[in-house]
Design an enzyme around this catalytic site. Structure first.
Site, mmCIF file in Angstrom:
data_model
loop_
_atom_site.group_PDB
_atom_site.id
_atom_site.type_symbol
_atom_site.label_atom_id
_atom_site.label_comp_id
_atom_site.label_asym_id
_atom_site.label_seq_id
_atom_site.Cartn_x
_atom_site.Cartn_y
_atom_site.Cartn_z
ATOM 1 N NE ARG A 61 -3.448 -0.305 -3.189
ATOM 2 C CZ ARG A 61 -2.204 -0.643 -3.491
ATOM 3 N NH1 ARG A 61 -1.929 -1.849 -3.942
ATOM 4 N NH2 ARG A 61 -1.221 0.221 -3.328
ATOM 5 C CG HIS A 65 -4.552 3.241 -6.608
ATOM 6 N ND1 HIS A 65 -3.219 3.490 -6.356
ATOM 7 C CD2 HIS A 65 -5.070 2.820 -5.422
ATOM 8 C CE1 HIS A 65 -2.945 3.228 -5.078
ATOM 9 N NE2 HIS A 65 -4.056 2.816 -4.499
ATOM 10 C CG ASN A 90 -0.615 3.970 -9.176
ATOM 11 O OD1 ASN A 90 -1.460 3.912 -8.284
ATOM 12 N ND2 ASN A 90 -0.590 4.933 -10.077
ATOM 13 C CG HIS A 187 -7.749 -0.562 3.650
ATOM 14 N ND1 HIS A 187 -7.134 0.573 4.147
ATOM 15 C CD2 HIS A 187 -7.490 -0.567 2.315
ATOM 16 C CE1 HIS A 187 -6.540 1.229 3.152
ATOM 17 N NE2 HIS A 187 -6.749 0.561 2.041
#
Length: 324
Positions: A61, A65, A90, A187
């Site tokens: 992740r 990001h 974040n 996910h």
């Protein structure tokens, strides 16, 4: 991914088909300047993973990001009151200590050579591989950016986004519908806080009802995990069946009304993304898992090359959390 595709994983990296690297990156960029770079990142990720397997989802992740804001340039790692790390989307990010650990070792081995941006990309790949997912050769050569602003993080995908909004955010980065669904498949590992989806259980669209796209059994299960009147910091697995294994069960959950985040469940309601989810969730054991593995590698290489800085652009940070 199903067990019977382990053969693919065990192939040497050079034999695995990969998408064409983008934007001036190349595989083996450090082969002469810092030959142990990739092995050092790998052993660092392995050590942290052994201690806490949930760090894998955190590292994946973190890279995602990073890439969506200012490109894949390590801007997410900068500390400071106005830095990207403090933007609302974040706030739950983790895995920074793994990147710092790898960087410290690499600075001792090859000072000023390996970028923090590349460490992030390599650590994301290693995290997927360690979670029984695919392995791939990561094109490297990214340089670290010199800008990190929370105000620039508004284009990050959000769990509240409709498919059209997700589609636009991905298209703006050169990623299509297949990339969108494929990368959402990340996910299959990891967790989220109840506060990010609890509104779907008790007060969807401020009606006091639940989200009708949730199956009844999912609703009951999620309400048990996430009671109504708490601070919402309880954790829920994004994939109820195999939360630490990188496989296709996430897509089966979305198909069956078990998508945890609204943005995930919405993928079943849009005609184009519905068909991609359906393909990945298919009924043949192994075969379709293999297709997801193959497409995930391609989409990751594509995403890892968003707006990269190469050559003389940017810098090679000495410490990942601050500009030189």
């Amino acid at each position: 991914m199903e067990i019977n595709v382990l053969i693919v994983i065990s192939l040497s990296l050079t034999l695995i088909p990969v998408a064409k690297p983008q934007g001036g990156l190349k595989t083996g960029f450090y082969s002469s300047t810092c030959p142990k770079a990739e092995a050092t990142v790998r052993s660092t990720v392995e050590a942290h993973f052994k201690n806490d397997p949930t760090v894998a989802a955190g590292l994946l992740r973190l890279h995602f990001h990073d890439c969506f804001v200012e490109g894949c340039d390590g801007s997410i790692l900068i500390k400071g009151s106005s830095a990207e790390i403090n933007a609302l989307p974040n706030l739950g990010l983790r895995g920074f200590e793994v990147i710092d650990d790898a960087k410290t070792q690499l600075e001792a081995l090859c000072p000023g050579v390996v970028s923090c941006a590349d460490i992030l990309a390599l650590a994301a790949r290693d995290s997927v591989d360690l979670s029984d997912g695919p392995n791939w050769a990561v094109p490297t050569g990214r340089r670290d950016g010199r800008v990190s602003l929370a105000s620039k993080a508004s284009n990050l995908p959000s769990p509240l986004d409709s498919v059209d909004t997700q589609r636009k955010k991905f298209a703006d980065k050169g990623l299509d519908d297949k990339d969108l669904v494929t990368l959402a498949g990340a996910h299959t590992i990891g967790q989220t806080d109840c506060r990010f989806f609890r509104y779907r259980l008790y007060n969807f669209t401020s009606t006091g009802n639940s989200d009708p796209s949730l199956s009844q059994s999912a609703l009951t299960q999620f309400q048990t995990i996430c009671p109504k009147n708490t601070d919402g910091t309880e954790r829920a697995a994004l994939d109820k069946d195999s939360p630490s294994k990188f496989d296709v069960s996430y897509f089966k959950n979305v198909r069956d009304g078990y998508g945890v985040l609204e943005s995930d469940q919405r993928l079943w309601g849009d005609p184009t993304t519905h068909d991609i989810v359906k393909n990945y969730a298919g009924t043949f054991r192994g075969l379709l898992g293999l297709r997801f593995d193959f497409e995930f590698k391609k989409s990751m290489i594509q995403m890892s090359s968003i707006e990269v800085k190469t050559g003389t652009q940017g810098e090679i940070r000495k410490i990942c959390s601050k500009f030189n």
